[in-house]
Design a protein around this motif. Sequence first.
Motif, PDB file in Angstrom:
ATOM      1  N   ALA A 152      26.924  11.827  -5.203  1.00 46.45           N
ATOM      2  CA  ALA A 152      25.708  12.028  -4.404  1.00 46.45           C
ATOM      3  C   ALA A 152      24.659  10.971  -4.749  1.00 46.45           C
ATOM      4  CB  ALA A 152      25.152  13.433  -4.646  1.00 46.45           C
ATOM      5  N   ARG A 153      24.551  10.624  -6.022  1.00 44.83           N
ATOM      6  CA  ARG A 153      23.603   9.592  -6.445  1.00 44.83           C
ATOM      7  C   ARG A 153      23.990   8.236  -5.866  1.00 44.83           C
ATOM      8  NH1 ARG A 153      23.406  11.522 -11.079  1.00 44.83           N
ATOM      9  NH2 ARG A 153      25.111  10.359 -11.976  1.00 44.83           N
ATOM     10  N   LEU A 154      25.294   7.907  -5.889  1.00 44.71           N
ATOM     11  CA  LEU A 154      25.781   6.657  -5.309  1.00 44.71           C
ATOM     12  C   LEU A 154      25.445   6.598  -3.817  1.00 44.71           C
ATOM     13  CD1 LEU A 154      27.487   4.014  -5.421  1.00 44.71           C
ATOM     14  CD2 LEU A 154      29.491   5.468  -4.970  1.00 44.71           C
ATOM     15  N   LEU A 155      25.679   7.690  -3.117  1.00 40.89           N
ATOM     16  CA  LEU A 155      25.385   7.744  -1.683  1.00 40.89           C
ATOM     17  C   LEU A 155      23.884   7.598  -1.422  1.00 40.89           C
ATOM     18  CD1 LEU A 155      27.794  10.658  -0.712  1.00 40.89           C
ATOM     19  CD2 LEU A 155      28.108   8.234  -0.161  1.00 40.89           C
ATOM     20  N   ALA A 156      23.080   8.290  -2.209  1.00 40.30           N
ATOM     21  CA  ALA A 156      21.628   8.233  -2.023  1.00 40.30           C
ATOM     22  C   ALA A 156      21.078   6.847  -2.367  1.00 40.30           C
ATOM     23  CB  ALA A 156      20.947   9.299  -2.876  1.00 40.30           C
ATOM     24  N   ASP A 157      21.554   6.280  -3.472  1.00 39.23           N
ATOM     25  CA  ASP A 157      21.049   4.969  -3.906  1.00 39.23           C
ATOM     26  C   ASP A 157      21.348   3.864  -2.897  1.00 39.23           C
ATOM     27  OD1 ASP A 157      20.079   6.149  -6.197  1.00 39.23           O
ATOM     28  OD2 ASP A 157      21.638   5.332  -7.528  1.00 39.23           O
TER      29      ASP A 157
ATOM     30  N   SER B 189      33.877   5.557   8.582  1.00 35.24           N
ATOM     31  CA  SER B 189      32.811   6.124   9.405  1.00 35.24           C
ATOM     32  C   SER B 189      32.518   5.230  10.611  1.00 35.24           C
ATOM     33  CB  SER B 189      31.546   6.301   8.559  1.00 35.24           C
ATOM     34  OG  SER B 189      30.494   6.792   9.341  1.00 35.24           O
ATOM     35  N   ARG B 190      32.482   3.921  10.386  1.00 37.31           N
ATOM     36  CA  ARG B 190      32.249   2.986  11.498  1.00 37.31           C
ATOM     37  C   ARG B 190      33.397   3.055  12.514  1.00 37.31           C
ATOM     38  NH1 ARG B 190      29.413   0.039   7.761  1.00 37.31           N
ATOM     39  NH2 ARG B 190      31.169  -1.036   6.815  1.00 37.31           N
ATOM     40  N   HIS B 191      34.613   3.074  12.009  1.00 36.93           N
ATOM     41  CA  HIS B 191      35.771   3.154  12.903  1.00 36.93           C
ATOM     42  C   HIS B 191      35.757   4.485  13.657  1.00 36.93           C
ATOM     43  CE1 HIS B 191      40.389   3.122  13.479  1.00 36.93           C
ATOM     44  NE2 HIS B 191      39.795   2.564  14.497  1.00 36.93           N
ATOM     45  N   ALA B 192      35.416   5.557  12.964  1.00 37.47           N
ATOM     46  CA  ALA B 192      35.352   6.870  13.618  1.00 37.47           C
ATOM     47  C   ALA B 192      34.311   6.869  14.727  1.00 37.47           C
ATOM     48  CB  ALA B 192      35.026   7.945  12.573  1.00 37.47           C
ATOM     49  N   ALA B 193      33.153   6.282  14.475  1.00 35.27           N
ATOM     50  CA  ALA B 193      32.096   6.242  15.491  1.00 35.27           C
ATOM     51  C   ALA B 193      32.555   5.484  16.726  1.00 35.27           C
ATOM     52  CB  ALA B 193      30.830   5.604  14.912  1.00 35.27           C
ATOM     53  N   GLU B 194      33.347   4.438  16.537  1.00 37.60           N
ATOM     54  CA  GLU B 194      33.851   3.664  17.670  1.00 37.60           C
ATOM     55  C   GLU B 194      34.768   4.494  18.560  1.00 37.60           C
ATOM     56  OE1 GLU B 194      35.804   0.372  15.812  1.00 37.60           O
ATOM     57  OE2 GLU B 194      33.915  -0.561  15.184  1.00 37.60           O
ATOM     58  N   THR B 195      35.422   5.499  17.991  1.00 36.14           N
ATOM     59  CA  THR B 195      36.341   6.346  18.751  1.00 36.14           C
ATOM     60  C   THR B 195      35.745   7.725  19.039  1.00 36.14           C
ATOM     61  OG1 THR B 195      37.435   7.125  16.734  1.00 36.14           O
ATOM     62  CG2 THR B 195      38.361   5.167  17.792  1.00 36.14           C
ATOM     63  N   HIS B 196      34.427   7.854  18.865  1.00 28.33           N
ATOM     64  CA  HIS B 196      33.708   9.115  19.103  1.00 28.33           C
ATOM     65  C   HIS B 196      34.250  10.238  18.235  1.00 28.33           C
ATOM     66  CE1 HIS B 196      31.754   7.057  22.356  1.00 28.33           C
ATOM     67  NE2 HIS B 196      32.928   6.708  22.839  1.00 28.33           N
ATOM     68  N   THR B 197      34.574   9.891  16.994  1.00 31.33           N
ATOM     69  CA  THR B 197      35.065  10.850  16.013  1.00 31.33           C
ATOM     70  C   THR B 197      33.977  11.076  14.972  1.00 31.33           C
ATOM     71  OG1 THR B 197      37.352  10.139  16.328  1.00 31.33           O
ATOM     72  CG2 THR B 197      36.850  11.239  14.257  1.00 31.33           C
ATOM     73  N   SER B 198      33.877  12.301  14.503  1.00 32.95           N
ATOM     74  CA  SER B 198      32.921  12.652  13.453  1.00 32.95           C
ATOM     75  C   SER B 198      33.624  12.607  12.108  1.00 32.95           C
ATOM     76  CB  SER B 198      32.380  14.056  13.724  1.00 32.95           C
ATOM     77  OG  SER B 198      31.714  14.559  12.592  1.00 32.95           O
ATOM     78  N   LEU B 199      33.018  11.926  11.139  1.00 36.22           N
ATOM     79  CA  LEU B 199      33.521  11.909   9.769  1.00 36.22           C
ATOM     80  C   LEU B 199      32.368  12.296   8.861  1.00 36.22           C
ATOM     81  CD1 LEU B 199      35.899   9.652   7.955  1.00 36.22           C
ATOM     82  CD2 LEU B 199      33.631   9.881   6.994  1.00 36.22           C
ATOM     83  N   GLN B 200      32.585  13.330   8.042  1.00 36.87           N
ATOM     84  CA  GLN B 200      31.523  13.810   7.173  1.00 36.87           C
ATOM     85  C   GLN B 200      32.086  14.174   5.811  1.00 36.87           C
ATOM     86  OE1 GLN B 200      29.361  17.174   8.709  1.00 36.87           O
ATOM     87  NE2 GLN B 200      27.589  16.735   7.424  1.00 36.87           N
ATOM     88  N   LEU B 201      31.352  13.767   4.768  1.00 41.28           N
ATOM     89  CA  LEU B 201      31.709  14.115   3.395  1.00 41.28           C
ATOM     90  C   LEU B 201      31.013  15.412   3.014  1.00 41.28           C
ATOM     91  CD1 LEU B 201      31.281  10.645   1.630  1.00 41.28           C
ATOM     92  CD2 LEU B 201      33.265  11.535   2.862  1.00 41.28           C
ATOM     93  N   HIS B 202      31.696  16.244   2.227  1.00 38.73           N
ATOM     94  CA  HIS B 202      31.148  17.528   1.798  1.00 38.73           C
ATOM     95  C   HIS B 202      31.300  17.687   0.295  1.00 38.73           C
ATOM     96  CE1 HIS B 202      30.969  18.983   5.973  1.00 38.73           C
ATOM     97  NE2 HIS B 202      32.106  18.340   6.123  1.00 38.73           N
ATOM     98  N   TYR B 203      30.311  18.301  -0.331  1.00 41.78           N
ATOM     99  CA  TYR B 203      30.333  18.704  -1.738  1.00 41.78           C
ATOM    100  C   TYR B 203      30.573  17.557  -2.725  1.00 41.78           C
ATOM    101  CZ  TYR B 203      31.167  22.918   0.967  1.00 41.78           C
ATOM    102  OH  TYR B 203      31.099  23.905   1.919  1.00 41.78           O
ATOM    103  N   PRO B 204      29.825  16.465  -2.608  1.00 40.69           N
ATOM    104  CA  PRO B 204      30.002  15.389  -3.582  1.00 40.69           C
ATOM    105  C   PRO B 204      29.486  15.814  -4.958  1.00 40.69           C
ATOM    106  CG  PRO B 204      28.089  14.946  -2.230  1.00 40.69           C
ATOM    107  CD  PRO B 204      28.760  16.170  -1.649  1.00 40.69           C
ATOM    108  N   SER B 205      30.086  15.253  -5.992  1.00 39.65           N
ATOM    109  CA  SER B 205      29.596  15.476  -7.354  1.00 39.65           C
ATOM    110  C   SER B 205      28.214  14.854  -7.481  1.00 39.65           C
ATOM    111  CB  SER B 205      30.551  14.833  -8.362  1.00 39.65           C
ATOM    112  OG  SER B 205      30.444  13.412  -8.259  1.00 39.65           O
ATOM    113  N   PRO B 206      27.457  15.206  -8.515  1.00 37.75           N
ATOM    114  CA  PRO B 206      26.151  14.564  -8.709  1.00 37.75           C
ATOM    115  C   PRO B 206      26.256  13.035  -8.779  1.00 37.75           C
ATOM    116  CG  PRO B 206      26.299  16.506 -10.096  1.00 37.75           C
ATOM    117  CD  PRO B 206      27.663  16.301  -9.484  1.00 37.75           C
ATOM    118  N   GLN B 207      27.296  12.511  -9.427  1.00 41.67           N
ATOM    119  CA  GLN B 207      27.477  11.055  -9.518  1.00 41.67           C
ATOM    120  C   GLN B 207      27.692  10.452  -8.138  1.00 41.67           C
ATOM    121  OE1 GLN B 207      30.894   9.536  -9.040  1.00 41.67           O
ATOM    122  NE2 GLN B 207      29.917   7.543  -9.079  1.00 41.67           N
TER     123      GLN B 207
END
Length: 103
Positions: free
Chosen positions: A90-95, A70-88
């Motif tokens: 999603a919890r890791l990302l939120a925590d 994501s950091r590397h993508a931002a440096e090159t004006h690229t969008s990186l997005q995760l979709h449909y994470p499992s509950p586990q």
Amino acid sequence: MTLPQLNIYRHDRGTRALITLAGEINPVTAPQVRTALERCLNDGITTIDVDLTTVSLCDTSGLRVFLDASRHAAETHTSLQLHYPSPQTARLLADTGSDRVLL
């Protein structure tokens, strides 16, 4: 003992790539994810969507790969997005507060 497996599929449409991951993202398989995302950036992709629908486990090594990409993508004006994470995942990302950057 069975080694964890991860399947990676890439579908490009112009400068947009859909990366579909299936399996586990852990210290053994995270380098494969890193390579796939780096290839997108090197190929001039400007939008990277990562489908996590069939990822059964993502640990901190996977999180590190996504944050680095994501950091590397931002440096090159690229969008990186995760979709449909499992509950586990999603919890890791939120925590860790990473959901604000990656989802």
